[in-house]
Design an enzyme around this catalytic site. Structure first.
Site, PDB file in Angstrom:
ATOM      1  N   SER B  34       0.820  -1.215   0.000  1.00  0.00           N
ATOM      2  CA  SER B  34       0.000   0.000   0.000  1.00  0.00           C
ATOM      3  C   SER B  34       0.851   1.260   0.000  1.00  0.00           C
ATOM      4  O   SER B  34       0.523   2.234  -0.665  1.00  0.00           O
ATOM      5  CB  SER B  34      -0.912   0.025   1.237  1.00  0.00           C
ATOM      6  OG  SER B  34      -1.878  -0.989   1.153  1.00  0.00           O
ATOM      7  N   GLU B  55       4.304  -1.606  15.143  1.00  0.00           N
ATOM      8  CA  GLU B  55       4.742  -0.252  14.800  1.00  0.00           C
ATOM      9  C   GLU B  55       5.613   0.394  15.871  1.00  0.00           C
ATOM     10  O   GLU B  55       6.501   1.192  15.562  1.00  0.00           O
ATOM     11  CB  GLU B  55       3.523   0.634  14.522  1.00  0.00           C
ATOM     12  CG  GLU B  55       2.713   0.229  13.285  1.00  0.00           C
ATOM     13  CD  GLU B  55       1.738  -0.919  13.554  1.00  0.00           C
ATOM     14  OE1 GLU B  55       1.612  -1.344  14.723  1.00  0.00           O
ATOM     15  OE2 GLU B  55       1.113  -1.396  12.592  1.00  0.00           O
ATOM     16  N   ARG B 164      -3.676   8.721  -0.437  1.00  0.00           N
ATOM     17  CA  ARG B 164      -3.775   7.390  -1.032  1.00  0.00           C
ATOM     18  C   ARG B 164      -4.158   7.438  -2.518  1.00  0.00           C
ATOM     19  O   ARG B 164      -3.834   6.524  -3.276  1.00  0.00           O
ATOM     20  CB  ARG B 164      -4.862   6.629  -0.268  1.00  0.00           C
ATOM     21  CG  ARG B 164      -5.044   5.191  -0.661  1.00  0.00           C
ATOM     22  CD  ARG B 164      -6.156   4.568   0.190  1.00  0.00           C
ATOM     23  NE  ARG B 164      -6.357   3.173  -0.165  1.00  0.00           N
ATOM     24  CZ  ARG B 164      -5.667   2.157   0.347  1.00  0.00           C
ATOM     25  NH1 ARG B 164      -4.728   2.389   1.222  1.00  0.00           N
ATOM     26  NH2 ARG B 164      -5.917   0.905  -0.016  1.00  0.00           N
TER      27      ARG B 164
END
Lengths: 275, 309
Positions: B34, B55, B164
């Site tokens: 992504s 993360e 995005r």
């Protein structure tokens, strides 16, 4: 190679000196993390005065070994060691936690020569140490990275993320030392929030695990030597320690996790630690 | 109108820069398809680290790499690369002014389908709060490239917000990008609109429409949200009848707040457009979701008309 008798005596004296400086830094009527600083003093003495490749005149020497206190509240013992090595003048120790001091309550890489990262928000130091170990491998350097963890601290989830990552990336240039003093801020680890069993958990994450008496410099040295010989796996040294070791009234109690000494206690502590 | 996908441009830029500078390393948390860091991974596998869906460790590990001389790019969706790791960014990275670059992919409402969990409308506010942090929100593909280049040239923590979806080209390939400086993308004399990201395009559409009604609107792209050259912002509002701000972010501690702070005590009328104190939600399309929160050209037109009425 085993430490000689003379070396053992010298390192024991250094550890005693570190504890003396810790008590002196905290002084009378002020809060200070005596317990967790004293529990790891012997390990720190072996690392700074024997094992680690480092140069106080060149704190940023690229090939140096690195040492991070993930349990950053034990900064006192690292400040004592750094001053004793000559990273900065001993006079700075008296300025601990004063406004504008180079010695903050927790390690600060921008303020203190010899401090490698900002740690003390618990659970982050091991990850930073992993990054340094990964950089060492990328650069094909042979420096080693040491990271001190608390047995209360490892309740932090990030520790286990880092533990898995170090195993996955086979960081054999990384040695973590678990200061297993059994006591966290509010009481015994086993009662407050039990992080045991330790050995099994770290083995499951792909680590080599060694257990040692964290107050016998000869054994600490042996454990560090063994870690150095392990390939393709990081090593955890479980150092069995006593919180507040060397300061009688602070031993094995949560009261001096971040305690305050009165004049009599202060004098008693210094008396025990001089020689 | 030519368009580019900012994620793709980011991935390509990283690939180019990675070839020139071996200090650049990339860390991922299972979103490389992504965020488009797969391009870097294929070219430089030894400098690409899959850190798993973890993360917090990723951010602090990046700090360790940076302290050791690397230039790490930490990647995830903006909501995870800021909010989930706020303390790691604060403590491991910013406190020591460590040279880590944080990428907030799929920022704002741009991941329209996944809903509130994956939409990041507080990221700019969170990152602006932390001392030593630089916060960038590029307007299009061309500026995304320049922002990433600027981040590499700058020694210190940088957060870059990346949309995005495909974005219209507003700046040109050879425009200059300076951290801290707003850039005028359309001149006008009645009202100035300060915007960033995709909202600059909405402001330009509104300006074109208002021109037909005889209203002249200046549009300024404020892609650097920290630091911000306040003097430049004040200059660009000089002689105007009012100010409109529009951002794809909550109205708390983003562009609107910056402008309100800068003009405190100034009689100029200011209208701030952004997302109120609510979470996002799923929608079948990006435009539809933006419209739902009043982030479109008609909202800009209404604000301008309100000021001029």
């Amino acid at each position: 190679m085993l430490l000689t008798k003379a070396q053992i005596t010298e390192l024991e004296q250094k550890a005693r000196k570190l504890r003396y400086l810790i008590v002196e830094m905290v002084s009378v009527g002020k809060q200070g993390h005596i317990g967790g600083s004293c529990s790891i003093a012997d390990v720190m003495a072996v690392l700074y005065f024997h094992k680690m490749k480092h140069d106080p005149l060149r704190p940023n020497w690229p090939d140096r070994d690195r040492l991070l206190l993930s349990k950053g509240h034990a900064a006192l013992v690292q400040y004592a060691a750094l001053a004793e090595c000559g990273y900065f003048s001993r006079e700075h120790l008296a300025t601990l936690k004063q406004t504008g001091s180079i010695l903050q309550g927790h390690p600060d890489m921008l303020k203190t020569p010899g401090i490698e990262a900002n740690t003390g928000s618990l659970g982050q130091g091991l990850s930073i140490a992993c990054g340094m170990a990964m950089a060492g491998k990328l650069d094909r350097k042979d420096y080693r990275v040491f990271c001190v963890l608390g047995d209360g601290e490892i309740a932090e989830g990030q520790i286990w993320e880092a533990s898995m990552a170090a195993g996955f990336y086979k960081l054999d240039n990384l040695t973590a030392i678990l200061d297993k003093n059994g006591i966290q801020a509010t009481g015994p680890v086993a009662e407050r929030f039990d992080t045991n069993p330790h050995r099994e958990k770290w083995l499951a994450c792909g680590w080599h695990v060694i257990e040692t008496d964290g107050h016998r410099v000869g054994e600490i040295d042996l454990a560090l030597n063994e870690a150095e010989k392990i390939h393709n796996r990081p090593t955890l040294i479980i150092a069995h320690t006593v919180k507040g070791k060397g300061v009688p009234f602070a031993e094995d109690t949560a009261a001096f996790h971040n305690g305050i000494m009165d004049q009599a206690q202060y004098e008693q502590a210094l008396e025990c630690l001089k020689r | 109108m030519s368009q580019q996908n900012c994620r793709k441009v980011y991935g390509e830029t990283l690939l180019d820069l990675g070839g020139k500078d071996s200090r650049i390393v990339v860390l991922e948390a299972d979103l490389s398809k992504s965020t488009m860091t797969t391009l870097f991974q294929e070219a430089f596998p030894e400098r690409f680290f899959e850190m798993g869906i973890a993360e917090q460790n990723m951010v602090s590990t990046a700090a360790g790499l940076a302290i050791s001389g690397k230039i790490p790019f930490v990647n995830s969706f903006a909501v995870f690369s800021t909010g989930r790791v706020y303390d790691q960014i604060r403590q491991s990275v910013c406190l020591g002014k460590v040279n880590v670059k944080i990428i907030g992919s799929s920022c704002g409402l741009s991941d329209f389908g996944d809903g509130a969990t994956h939409q990041s409308i507080e990221d700019v506010g969170l990152m602006r709060l932390i001392p030593n942090m630089t916060v960038l929100a590029p307007v299009d593909g061309n500026e995304t490239r320049r922002a990433v280049e600027a981040a590499v040239d700058y020694n210190g923590p940088v957060y870059i917000r990346i949309n995005r979806n495909d974005m219209p080209d507003i700046t040109s390939v050879d425009d200059v990008f300076t951290i801290g400086e707003p850039g005028m993308v359309r001149d006008g004399s009645d009202i100035v609109v300060f915007a960033n990201g995709y909202m600059v395009w909405k402001a330009l559409l509104a300006a074109a429409s208002l021109e037909k009604q005889g209203v002249s609107v200046r549009v300024v792209n404020v892609s650097s949200l920290k630091p911000v050259n306040g003097q430049s912002i004040r200059e660009m509002a000089r002689g105007m009848k009012g100010i409109v701000t529009i951002e794809e972010h909550t109205l708390v501690n983003g562009l609107g707040s910056i402008v309100l702070d800068l003009f405190r005590g100034n009689p100029l009328r200011i209208e701030t457009l952004g997302i109120p104190d609510v979470f996002g939600q799923s929608a079948p399309g990006y435009e539809e979701l933006l419209r739902h929160y009043g982030l479109d050209e008609s909202a800009v037109i209404r604000s301008v008309e309100k000021i001029l009425s």
